[in-house]
Write a protein that holds these residues in place. Structure first.
Motif, PDB file in Angstrom:
ATOM      1  N   PHE A  95       4.486 -11.588  -2.611  1.00 16.50           N
ATOM      2  CA  PHE A  95       4.675 -11.476  -1.160  1.00 16.50           C
ATOM      3  C   PHE A  95       5.048 -10.038  -0.788  1.00 16.50           C
ATOM      4  N   TYR A  96       5.680  -9.328  -1.726  1.00 20.50           N
ATOM      5  CA  TYR A  96       6.158  -7.959  -1.488  1.00 20.50           C
ATOM      6  C   TYR A  96       5.295  -6.902  -2.168  1.00 20.50           C
ATOM      7  N   LYS A  97       4.105  -7.273  -2.651  1.00 20.97           N
ATOM      8  CA  LYS A  97       3.321  -6.330  -3.453  1.00 20.97           C
ATOM      9  C   LYS A  97       2.870  -5.091  -2.693  1.00 20.97           C
ATOM     10  N   ASP A  98       2.780  -5.168  -1.386  1.00 23.04           N
ATOM     11  CA  ASP A  98       2.384  -3.989  -0.607  1.00 23.04           C
ATOM     12  C   ASP A  98       3.502  -3.619   0.363  1.00 23.04           C
ATOM     13  N   PRO A  99       4.483  -2.868  -0.121  1.00 22.80           N
ATOM     14  CA  PRO A  99       5.645  -2.548   0.713  1.00 22.80           C
ATOM     15  C   PRO A  99       5.325  -1.635   1.900  1.00 22.80           C
ATOM     16  N   LEU A 100       4.155  -1.029   1.899  1.00 25.26           N
ATOM     17  CA  LEU A 100       3.780  -0.161   3.015  1.00 25.26           C
ATOM     18  C   LEU A 100       3.149  -0.960   4.148  1.00 25.26           C
TER      19      LEU A 100
END
Length: 196
Positions: free
Chosen positions: A90-95
């Motif tokens: 769920f957090y793999k793309d922090p951007l």
């Protein structure tokens, strides 16, 4: 079916959420929300008593929508490991987070710590419930024989959430998602080491 007034209020909350998530409770203002919604002050104040009421309801909206999205994502997993991996991914793309501006839980927690005690307590409750769910998933995995009882669910759950939340902030500050990929790989490998 929502009434027109309920739809308008929902639109305001949806539009204001990324503004508050990016600028913070103190940094966001009514004019930002009015510009984004293209509504009049009278319309806005017909739904909210003022900025404080708007901020409280926006925080509730952000936490609720983020929680619903997270639970929906996790519930697709059929095993404890799959549920934990879904949480991590769920957090793999922090951007490019689900709600523009990063994780609303972390963002609001940092700002509310010294300035908004009522919101701080709300965030603490969300974090506690999230940890309970995470620990429950891991305990179920142990009970089902999927994970070794050598795993300490409380420690792993806290470590995973703290690491991921911190990584979101750090990656956003450095404008790169690469460290997050390494972190998620490491957290997954650690959980895999307890697989039976």
């Amino acid at each position: 079916m929502l009434t027109k007034a309920e739809r308008t209020k929902q639109f305001i909350l949806e539009t204001a959420a990324p503004i508050f998530n990016q600028k913070g409770i103190s940094g966001a203002n009514i004019d930002d929300v009015l510009a984004a919604t293209k509504l009049t002050k009278g319309c806005l104040y017909g739904h909210f008593e003022g900025k404080e009421d708007l901020a409280l309801q926006v925080v509730d909206f952000m936490l609720k929508s983020n929680g619903e999205k997270m639970l929906s994502t996790i519930s697709k997993g059929k095993t404890a490991k799959a549920k934990v991996f879904a949480f991590l991914d769920f957090y793999k793309d922090p951007l490019n987070t689900y709600l523009k501006g990063g994780c609303p839980i972390f963002n609001v927690a940092v700002e509310s710590d010294d300035n908004f005690p009522a919101i701080k307590e709300k965030i603490a409750g969300v974090i506690r419930r999230g940890q309970e769910i995470f620990v429950g998933v891991l305990n179920q995995g142990i009970k089902d024989g999927e994970l070794s009882d050598k795993l300490d669910p409380v420690v792993y759950a806290f470590k995973a959430v703290a690491a991921v939340e911190g990584a979101v902030v750090m990656c956003r500050a450095m404008n790169t998602a690469k460290p997050m990929a390494s972190l998620l790989k490491s957290l997954k490998a650690e959980l895999e080491s307890y697989a039976i």
